[in-house]
Design a protein around this motif. Structure first.
Motif: not given
Lengths: 215, 547
Positions: A95-96, A176, B529, B532-533, B535-536
């Protein structure tokens, strides 16, 4: 196989999802209050809302279970390890890097393996845990005269609380993950409108067309 | 016979007519106004006799016993009935514990004890002439009918008269300062007891208005609904006997052996009537609606006394109650004379004869598990002074006790003399005509010696003061339901039941480790969360399309 707009969530499913969401939010809010985390409302009012919401949710679940069984939709939750590793790898690495989502939604399989497993656990473990412990608390009057009632109350209440914490944790992750679609709002939109884009083969398209499920 | 008793037997009759030099706040007061009419008692009002028309009552009565004789002319069994009651005997053996109780025997943290102080304390005896141990408890005319049945608002007992009213007016400089009651008028007025009759003694227990009980004081003579929904003079207007239903002059509702729970509920016609519990009228499911809270409250009945929620605070009628009485500071004199210190409202907070007080109004009760059993720390019970404050009347009950419920209490603290060698409480001789009485001689040695001698008990001769506490279950001053204690006043960590241990209560208790793990889990989920966000976002949203 063509990418088509297909109605994946029926009206009942969407009603079920959103009313369940509202009820669970109300239950979490009032439950936290009853547990002593806040005093936004009066204790008696929070109890009333909590019990009313719990009864409504149970009724909803009864309908939902009936719906799953009669429509065969329960099959979406059959667990599989096939592709599970890929999904986990996607969410932790791919995803990254902007990798595409490895799962292809189909009419027969709405949820990816990780999703299906999570929902299955929710439905088979967490929901019954809350349901059974909550009902036991609600029916305290039937067993309050038993010699083990005092200790039993504490145990059941503790189980109910622990399950509630798990539910909150699930909810956070659920909300999320919803934002990780093509766009942040894409998956929410699907749950509102009921339509999603997915690969459909011509035979399926025939059936869906007949059922009015093509967009 | 000890010399002290002999001395008293000879001296007191002779001295009884003299009003002592120090008269403390009076327990019996002359009625201040007409009695509240139309009170609802144990039977519906109205009868078939007008006592004003009985020839036997149209007499110039010279004494109380003469009136009683006239009453007994028709009510032949009345005295014999009264003689079987606690109002007469002041002597009671608790069937549960076997302990001998009753006013005659118990020690409290007010004036400590009755015996040896009779002419004063017995002004609230339902009889005439109990001035010492020689009183004849078998003489029918010694029963005082009028104190309970006078409805003329003129009868009252002389505070130091051993139960007799004044027979001659008190004069000062040739003027009548206090008239003597007209016994004939009182006799012709008789009726069923009203709040004024019971209140004449029970509102003034402990030496003054509201002093003792907390939820019994003169504000209940004509209360509004806010103070007591049942006694509300403009509403239900219950007399005490509406709940304390009498049968042959006996009734329910004693602190010596309390009905802490009632599993029988509302009686059907022909069933028990003589029960004063809330349940005996309101039933076992008193909350009537089908709301979630009412259903829950009906389940509370099992563990919570009605009073716990429905008497949210006591001493609510404008009359303070005594919360602390420190005898150890008593005895200070100014110019050799006893004195009083009053607070800004003119109420005594120090008296040489009694010591320091703490008065309070609108008091939130203390809550305890209570199964109705009370033991009194009378002189036969030895305690460990290191464990002060010593409970004078320890109450029994625990969360595991099926007979116990959570009850509201006035907890009165005190500091009073005890035998510091044998470690037990002592009986005090405070009132009397000689210097042995503390209120005259201010000498504890003499006072305790006389008190113990009157009980026929030995003591070491050495005393000290010790901190005490006494439990007074609260059951009157029932507030309107809107003002009952709310759920959230107990279901919280810092609520009314914060200190009551040994049971689980939602909103107050939780498994801390579950909370800790649960909150950590939520924290982790949030952090996950957010991480993760982030990092995105950091790695850019280089999305490739599915197809």
């Amino acid at each position: 196989m063509t990418l088509m707009r297909v109605r994946v969530f029926t009206r009942f499913e969407r009603f079920w999802h959103w009313s369940q969401a509202a009820l669970i939010l109300a239950l979490i809010f009032t439950g936290a209050g009853l547990h002593g985390f806040h005093r936004v409302l009066k204790f008696g009012d929070m109890l009333t809302i909590h019990v009313a919401a719990a009864l409504a949710l149970m009724l909803l679940w009864i309908f939902a279970i009936f719906w799953h069984l009669t429509t065969g939709q329960w099959r979406h939750y059959r667990p599989t390890t096939e592709g599970l590793g890929q999904i986990i790898r996607f969410y932790s690495i791919g995803i990254f890097r902007g990798a595409p989502h490895p799962f292809r939604k189909t009419w027969r399989r709405k949820h990816n393996p990780l999703q299906a497993l999570t929902y299955l656990m929710l439905k088979l473990v967490l929901n019954p845990l809350i349901w059974v412990s909550g009902l036991t608390l609600l029916l305290y009057d039937l067993w309050r005269k038993e010699p083990w009632a005092a200790g039993g109350l504490e145990t059941v209440a503790t189980v109910h609380t622990a399950a509630a914490f798990l539910m909150v944790a699930f909810l956070i992750m659920h909300v999320y993950v919803i934002t990780t679609g093509e766009t942040v709002g894409e998956q929410i939109e699907t749950m509102v409108t009921g339509y999603d884009r997915m690969e459909i083969d011509p035979a399926e398209a025939e059936v869906l067309k007949r059922d009015g499920a093509l967009g | 016979m000890s010399p002290v008793i002999l001395l008293r037997r000879l001296l007191i009759p002779a001295l009884l007519l003299f009003i002592p030099a120090v008269v403390p706040a009076v327990a019996q007061v002359p009625p201040k106004g007409p009695y509240v009419p139309g009170q609802v008692g144990s039977k519906p009002p109205g009868g078939t006799a007008d006592h004003g028309k009985f020839e036997a009552l149209k007499q110039d009565f010279k004494s109380g016993p003469e009136v009683t004789k006239a009453c007994l002319g028709c009510h032949t069994e009345a005295s014999h009935q009264v003689m079987k009651t606690l109002h007469w005997n002041w002597d009671y053996t608790n069937q549960r514990t076997g302990q001998r109780l009753g006013k005659k025997n118990v020690i409290n943290d007010f004036c400590a004890s009755v015996t040896s102080n009779e002419p004063r304390c017995t002004s609230c005896h339902a009889g005439y002439g109990w001035k010492d141990a020689t009183f004849d408890f078998r003489k029918p005319e010694n029963v005082d009918c009028l104190i309970c049945h006078d409805r003329s608002a003129t009868y009252w007992k002389n505070p130091t008269g051993a139960g007799h009213p004044l027979y001659t007016p008190i004069m000062r400089d040739g003027q009548v300062v206090t008239p003597a009651p007209d016994l004939g008028k009182a006799a012709q007025s008789v009726g069923l007891p009203g709040r004024e009759n019971c209140g004449a003694c029970h509102f003034y227990g402990g030496g003054g208005d509201g002093v003792k009980h907390g939820s019994l004081d003169s504000s209940l003579l004509a209360p509004g609904k806010q103070l007591d929904v049942h006694m509300d003079a403009k509403g239900l207007n219950f007399a005490c006997t509406a709940c304390h239903v009498t049968q042959k002059h006996q009734w329910d509702g004693s602190r010596y052996d309390v009905h802490a729970r009632d599993d029988k509920g509302q009686p059907k016609p022909g069933q028990r009537r003589d029960v004063a519990t809330c349940e005996s009228c309101h039933g076992l499911k008193p909350h009537k609606s089908w709301s979630v809270t009412d259903l829950r409250l009906n389940a509370h009945v099992d563990k919570i006394a009605c009073q716990t929620c429905h008497v949210p605070s006591f001493a609510r009628g404008g009359v303070p109650t005594k919360m602390r009485w420190d005898w150890s500071t008593s005895g200070r004199l100014r110019d050799g004379k006893p004195f009083q210190i009053r607070d800004d409202k003119g109420r005594p907070i120090y008296e040489s004869i009694k010591g320091d007080y703490l008065l309070a109004e609108n008091v939130t009760p203390e809550y305890h598990w209570f199964n109705g059993e009370i033991i009194y720390a009378n002189a036969e019970r030895v305690f460990d002074p290191a464990k002060a404050p010593i409970p004078i009347n320890p109450i029994s009950g625990s969360p595991d006790d099926p007979k116990a419920r959570i009850w509201p209490f006035k907890v009165m603290t005190g500091k009073q003399p005890y035998d510091s060698v044998q470690n037990h409480f002592v009986y005090l001789h405070v009132f009397g005509p000689t210097d042995a009485a503390y209120w005259r001689g201010f000498n504890w040695d003499k006072s305790i010696s006389a008190g113990m001698a009157a009980m026929g008990l030995p003591w070491s001769g050495k005393f000290d003061f010790i901190e005490t506490k006494m439990f007074w279950p609260q059951t009157h001053m029932v507030a309107p339901k809107e003002q009952a204690v709310k759920c959230g006043e107990c279901h919280r960590t810092d609520g009314r039941l914060a200190t009551l241990a040994g049971f689980y209560m939602p909103g107050r208790d939780s498994a801390r480790w579950v909370d800790l793990i649960g909150l950590s889990l939520i924290g982790l989920a949030l952090a996950g969360a957010v991480g993760h966000a982030t990092m995105r976002l950091l790695f850019g949203r280089r999305k490739e399309t599915h197809s």
